[in-house]
Design a protein around this motif. Structure first.
Motif, PDB file in Angstrom:
ATOM      1  N   VAL A 175       0.824  -1.214   0.000  1.00  0.00           N
ATOM      2  CA  VAL A 175       0.000   0.000   0.000  1.00  0.00           C
ATOM      3  C   VAL A 175       0.860   1.268   0.000  1.00  0.00           C
ATOM      4  N   ALA A 176       1.965   1.251   0.796  1.00  0.00           N
ATOM      5  CA  ALA A 176       2.777   2.473   0.906  1.00  0.00           C
ATOM      6  C   ALA A 176       3.294   2.894  -0.470  1.00  0.00           C
ATOM      7  N   SER A 177       3.702   1.926  -1.284  1.00  0.00           N
ATOM      8  CA  SER A 177       4.253   2.306  -2.590  1.00  0.00           C
ATOM      9  C   SER A 177       3.137   2.781  -3.526  1.00  0.00           C
ATOM     10  N   ILE A 178       1.926   2.245  -3.370  1.00  0.00           N
ATOM     11  CA  ILE A 178       0.788   2.729  -4.174  1.00  0.00           C
ATOM     12  C   ILE A 178       0.439   4.162  -3.782  1.00  0.00           C
ATOM     13  N   LEU A 179       0.403   4.409  -2.452  1.00  0.00           N
ATOM     14  CA  LEU A 179       0.057   5.761  -1.989  1.00  0.00           C
ATOM     15  C   LEU A 179       1.093   6.769  -2.495  1.00  0.00           C
ATOM     16  N   ALA A 180       2.375   6.359  -2.458  1.00  0.00           N
ATOM     17  CA  ALA A 180       3.431   7.276  -2.907  1.00  0.00           C
ATOM     18  C   ALA A 180       3.267   7.581  -4.393  1.00  0.00           C
ATOM     19  N   GLU A 181       2.967   6.558  -5.189  1.00  0.00           N
ATOM     20  CA  GLU A 181       2.801   6.801  -6.626  1.00  0.00           C
ATOM     21  C   GLU A 181       1.566   7.665  -6.889  1.00  0.00           C
ATOM     22  N   ALA A 182       0.488   7.382  -6.155  1.00  0.00           N
ATOM     23  CA  ALA A 182      -0.738   8.174  -6.342  1.00  0.00           C
ATOM     24  C   ALA A 182      -0.481   9.633  -5.971  1.00  0.00           C
ATOM     25  N   GLU A 183       0.274   9.850  -4.899  1.00  0.00           N
ATOM     26  CA  GLU A 183       0.584  11.220  -4.490  1.00  0.00           C
ATOM     27  C   GLU A 183       1.358  11.959  -5.569  1.00  0.00           C
ATOM     28  N   ARG A 184       2.347  11.257  -6.155  1.00  0.00           N
ATOM     29  CA  ARG A 184       3.143  11.889  -7.223  1.00  0.00           C
ATOM     30  C   ARG A 184       2.252  12.225  -8.412  1.00  0.00           C
TER      31      ARG A 184
ATOM     32  N   GLN B 252      -5.114  -7.658 -12.926  1.00  0.00           N
ATOM     33  CA  GLN B 252      -5.853  -8.708 -13.637  1.00  0.00           C
ATOM     34  C   GLN B 252      -7.027  -9.179 -12.799  1.00  0.00           C
ATOM     35  N   ASN B 253      -6.869  -9.090 -11.490  1.00  0.00           N
ATOM     36  CA  ASN B 253      -7.904  -9.484 -10.534  1.00  0.00           C
ATOM     37  C   ASN B 253      -7.907  -8.438  -9.453  1.00  0.00           C
ATOM     38  N   VAL B 254      -8.219  -7.229  -9.857  1.00  0.00           N
ATOM     39  CA  VAL B 254      -7.927  -6.067  -9.003  1.00  0.00           C
ATOM     40  C   VAL B 254      -8.689  -6.117  -7.680  1.00  0.00           C
ATOM     41  N   ASN B 255      -9.878  -6.730  -7.693  1.00  0.00           N
ATOM     42  CA  ASN B 255     -10.643  -6.728  -6.437  1.00  0.00           C
ATOM     43  C   ASN B 255     -10.201  -7.849  -5.490  1.00  0.00           C
ATOM     44  N   ALA B 256      -9.219  -8.652  -5.919  1.00  0.00           N
ATOM     45  CA  ALA B 256      -8.611  -9.607  -4.995  1.00  0.00           C
ATOM     46  C   ALA B 256      -7.424  -8.952  -4.275  1.00  0.00           C
ATOM     47  N   PHE B 257      -7.227  -7.652  -4.509  1.00  0.00           N
ATOM     48  CA  PHE B 257      -6.086  -6.933  -3.929  1.00  0.00           C
ATOM     49  C   PHE B 257      -6.007  -7.130  -2.409  1.00  0.00           C
ATOM     50  N   HIS B 258      -4.778  -7.374  -1.916  1.00  0.00           N
ATOM     51  CA  HIS B 258      -4.545  -7.431  -0.466  1.00  0.00           C
ATOM     52  C   HIS B 258      -3.086  -7.033  -0.256  1.00  0.00           C
ATOM     53  N   GLY B 259      -2.837  -5.737  -0.314  1.00  0.00           N
ATOM     54  CA  GLY B 259      -1.464  -5.233  -0.241  1.00  0.00           C
ATOM     55  C   GLY B 259      -1.010  -5.034   1.200  1.00  0.00           C
ATOM     56  N   ASP B 260       0.286  -5.251   1.430  1.00  0.00           N
ATOM     57  CA  ASP B 260       0.831  -5.082   2.791  1.00  0.00           C
ATOM     58  C   ASP B 260       0.559  -3.678   3.306  1.00  0.00           C
ATOM     59  N   TRP B 261       0.143  -3.625   4.559  1.00  0.00           N
ATOM     60  CA  TRP B 261      -0.134  -2.327   5.169  1.00  0.00           C
ATOM     61  C   TRP B 261      -0.136  -2.459   6.683  1.00  0.00           C
ATOM     62  N   ASN B 262       0.671  -1.674   7.355  1.00  0.00           N
ATOM     63  CA  ASN B 262       0.640  -1.601   8.823  1.00  0.00           C
ATOM     64  C   ASN B 262       0.778  -2.952   9.508  1.00  0.00           C
ATOM     65  N   GLY B 263       1.665  -3.774   9.034  1.00  0.00           N
ATOM     66  CA  GLY B 263       1.864  -5.092   9.652  1.00  0.00           C
ATOM     67  C   GLY B 263       0.843  -6.134   9.226  1.00  0.00           C
TER      68      GLY B 263
ATOM     69  N   THR C 177      -2.613  -6.569   6.053  1.00  0.00           N
ATOM     70  CA  THR C 177      -2.881  -6.229   4.651  1.00  0.00           C
ATOM     71  C   THR C 177      -4.116  -5.344   4.568  1.00  0.00           C
ATOM     72  N   ALA C 178      -4.213  -4.621   3.453  1.00  0.00           N
ATOM     73  CA  ALA C 178      -5.400  -3.791   3.197  1.00  0.00           C
ATOM     74  C   ALA C 178      -6.109  -4.344   1.972  1.00  0.00           C
ATOM     75  N   SER C 179      -7.434  -4.311   2.008  1.00  0.00           N
ATOM     76  CA  SER C 179      -8.247  -4.754   0.872  1.00  0.00           C
ATOM     77  C   SER C 179      -8.451  -3.570  -0.082  1.00  0.00           C
ATOM     78  N   LEU C 180      -9.106  -3.821  -1.207  1.00  0.00           N
ATOM     79  CA  LEU C 180      -9.351  -2.737  -2.166  1.00  0.00           C
ATOM     80  C   LEU C 180     -10.190  -1.600  -1.563  1.00  0.00           C
TER      81      LEU C 180
END
Ligand code: 5AD
Ligand code: SF4
Length: 461
Positions: free
Chosen positions: A193-202, A216-227, A229-232
């Protein structure tokens, strides 16, 4: 779709992009990794010291199309050689991943073959060729993530830097019977998530107002966040909370099986979610859905749509369909037509089933005859076209928030994007470009809408 990236050169780079938005994104990132080596995009392959063909494997005869394009590129390379100039030819993307070795055997003049997971290693591959000559093939699924290794530069932007794609997830573990993606893009992985937020900010700092999250399966997203994971929906909430200048958010492509209630609810509660969802169903027949290994029934799909419309009554729904999957009977096809009538789509893509070597459906008996597929496709497309026209016509007289993206084709005309992803044309001052304005829709066309600026309510942001 074919897109070319361009500006002026030091060493010329020409990227030809076929296929989905993820390939468009990947092409821009390849340009990013090559920039430190002195490569800048050029318009014509004739002026390029390196040409990358970023390929798509989803359609029939994908490899043939690649070989025919490579023939053309080879001629360009020969012509440049007569002028004493070298040209590197690279093949990237899903055809490279699936058929890398055959590609080099049949087109040995290709210098570089790389899959979608290894383009962060491009500089190393180019250096290896400069040192040792020969060809390099890299179609690994490496343990390191390319996202951690790509330069921190702005990702692709289009429509005057106002809209952008951002890849958050790649690969697929669903193994639908007909699909090559699990083999070409590999297992499902999510970006932290941190790298997505950084790119979105830029992106937003550089003027982007609308982001489309890709996977490809964007709603299966579960990116690392705060120890954990975060969902979409959690990622979308973070984007809304942390980047107030981000006005609009979309995501493609979703699978019905991962359409969790929390995501459906976010369409009600998160104001940056646009009322638009691409949710491929492929077929309306339970028997075919089972043969496709989709993991849901037609009624389960209808139920998801019902809940989505409950959360966001005006949501525009689009889908993908395949006609003529092995074993599909007239009755199965009629079930697809019935599902389309029941759901009412704003638009949709539909394809004749085509055998992809190595996928389970390709080896199944009961392949459907070509003329039957054609008849079914024509009937389905006529129905979908009627629904698209009806959806566009239903907006006439309404006032829509339109993100003004640039000049229109006619003098004095502006182009914009409706919440439902339709292009909108209307007259207005160029000073409105980059703003979200109110437009009264007056004319429905098949693929766009015409309208007039709704002066009193225009809220420039
Ligand atoms: N034949 C026809 N259509 C296909 N698609 C994927 N694989 C095939 C195939 N073998 C379609 C699906 C998918 C879209 C991106 O392409 O509908 O959702
Ligand atoms: Fe292919 Fe099915 Fe995965 Fe979509 S969900 S990428 S159609 S295997």
């Amino acid at each position: 779709m074919q897109e070319q990236i361009s500006t002026s050169p030091s060493r010329g780079l020409h990227i030809i992009t076929w296929g989905c938005q993820m390939n468009v994104y990947d092409s821009a990132r390849m340009a990013d990794v090559l920039r430190p080596l002195g490569y800048s995009p050029v318009d014509l392959p004739d002026n390029a010291d390196m040409i990358i063909l970023n390929t798509c494997h989803i359609r029939e005869r994908a490899a043939e199309k690649v070989f025919s394009e490579l023939g053309r590129l080879r001629q360009i390379r020969e012509a440049r050689k007569l002028e004493g100039k070298e040209t590197l030819i690279a093949v990237a993307g899903c055809v490279a991943q699936a058929e890398g070795k055959e590609l080099l055997a049949r087109a040995p003049y290709v210098d570089l073959v790389l899959g979608p997971q290894t383009y962060h290693r491009l500089p190393e591959m180019v250096a290896r060729i400069a040192r040792a000559g020969g060809s390099v093939i890299d179609t690994d699924f490496p343990v390191e993530s390319k996202f951690d290794l790509l330069p921190e530069e702005a990702a692709p932007q289009n429509e005057g830097n106002l809209t952008a794609f951002l890849t958050i997830q790649e690969g697929c573990d669903k193994f639908c019977s007909f699909c090559v993606v699990p083999y070409t893009r590999g297992a499902e992985t999510s970006r932290p998530v941190a790298s997505i937020l950084a790119e979105a900010e830029r992106l937003v700092a550089s003027g982007v107002k609308e982001i489309t999250l890709l996977g490809q399966n964007v709603n299966a997203f579960h990116g690392d966040w705060n120890g954990g994971t975060a969902s979409l929906p959690e990622l979308a909430a973070l984007l809304h909370e942390k980047i107030p200048a981000l006005k609009r958010l979309r995501y493609i492509t979703s699978h019905p099986r991962d359409m969790e209630q929390a995501l459906i609810d976010a369409h009600r509660s998160n104001p940056i979610f646009m009322p638009y969802l691409h949710l491929p169903v492929q077929s309306g027949s339970d028997k075919v859905l089972k043969a496709m290994n989709r993991g849901h029934t037609a009624d389960e799909y209808r139920e998801i749509i019902r809940r989505l419309r409950e959360a966001r009554p005006d949501i525009a729904l689009t889908s993908d369909f395949i006609v003529g999957h092995p074993g599909e009977t007239d009755e199965d096809f009629e079930a697809t037509m019935q599902l389309v009538r029941d759901v009412r789509f704003a638009s949709a893509y539909s394809f004749k089933y085509s055998q992809r070597p190595g996928t389970p459906a390709a080896g199944q008996p009961f392949q459907v005859a070509e003329n039957v597929k054609e008849k079914r496709l024509a009937a389905l497309q006529a129905l979908l076209r009627e629904q698209q026209d009806a959806f566009n016509a239903s907006l006439v007289g309404t006032v829509q928030d339109v993100l003004v993206t640039g000049h229109g084709r006619k003098p004095g005309q502006l182009n914009g994007r409706s919440p439902y992803l339709q292009p909108v044309h209307f007259e207005g001052s160029p000073s409105l470009i980059g703003k979200i304005v109110k437009v009264r829709i007056t004319a429905p066309f098949t693929n766009s809408l015409g309208g007039h600026l709704h002066e009193q309510e225009s809220t420039a942001i």
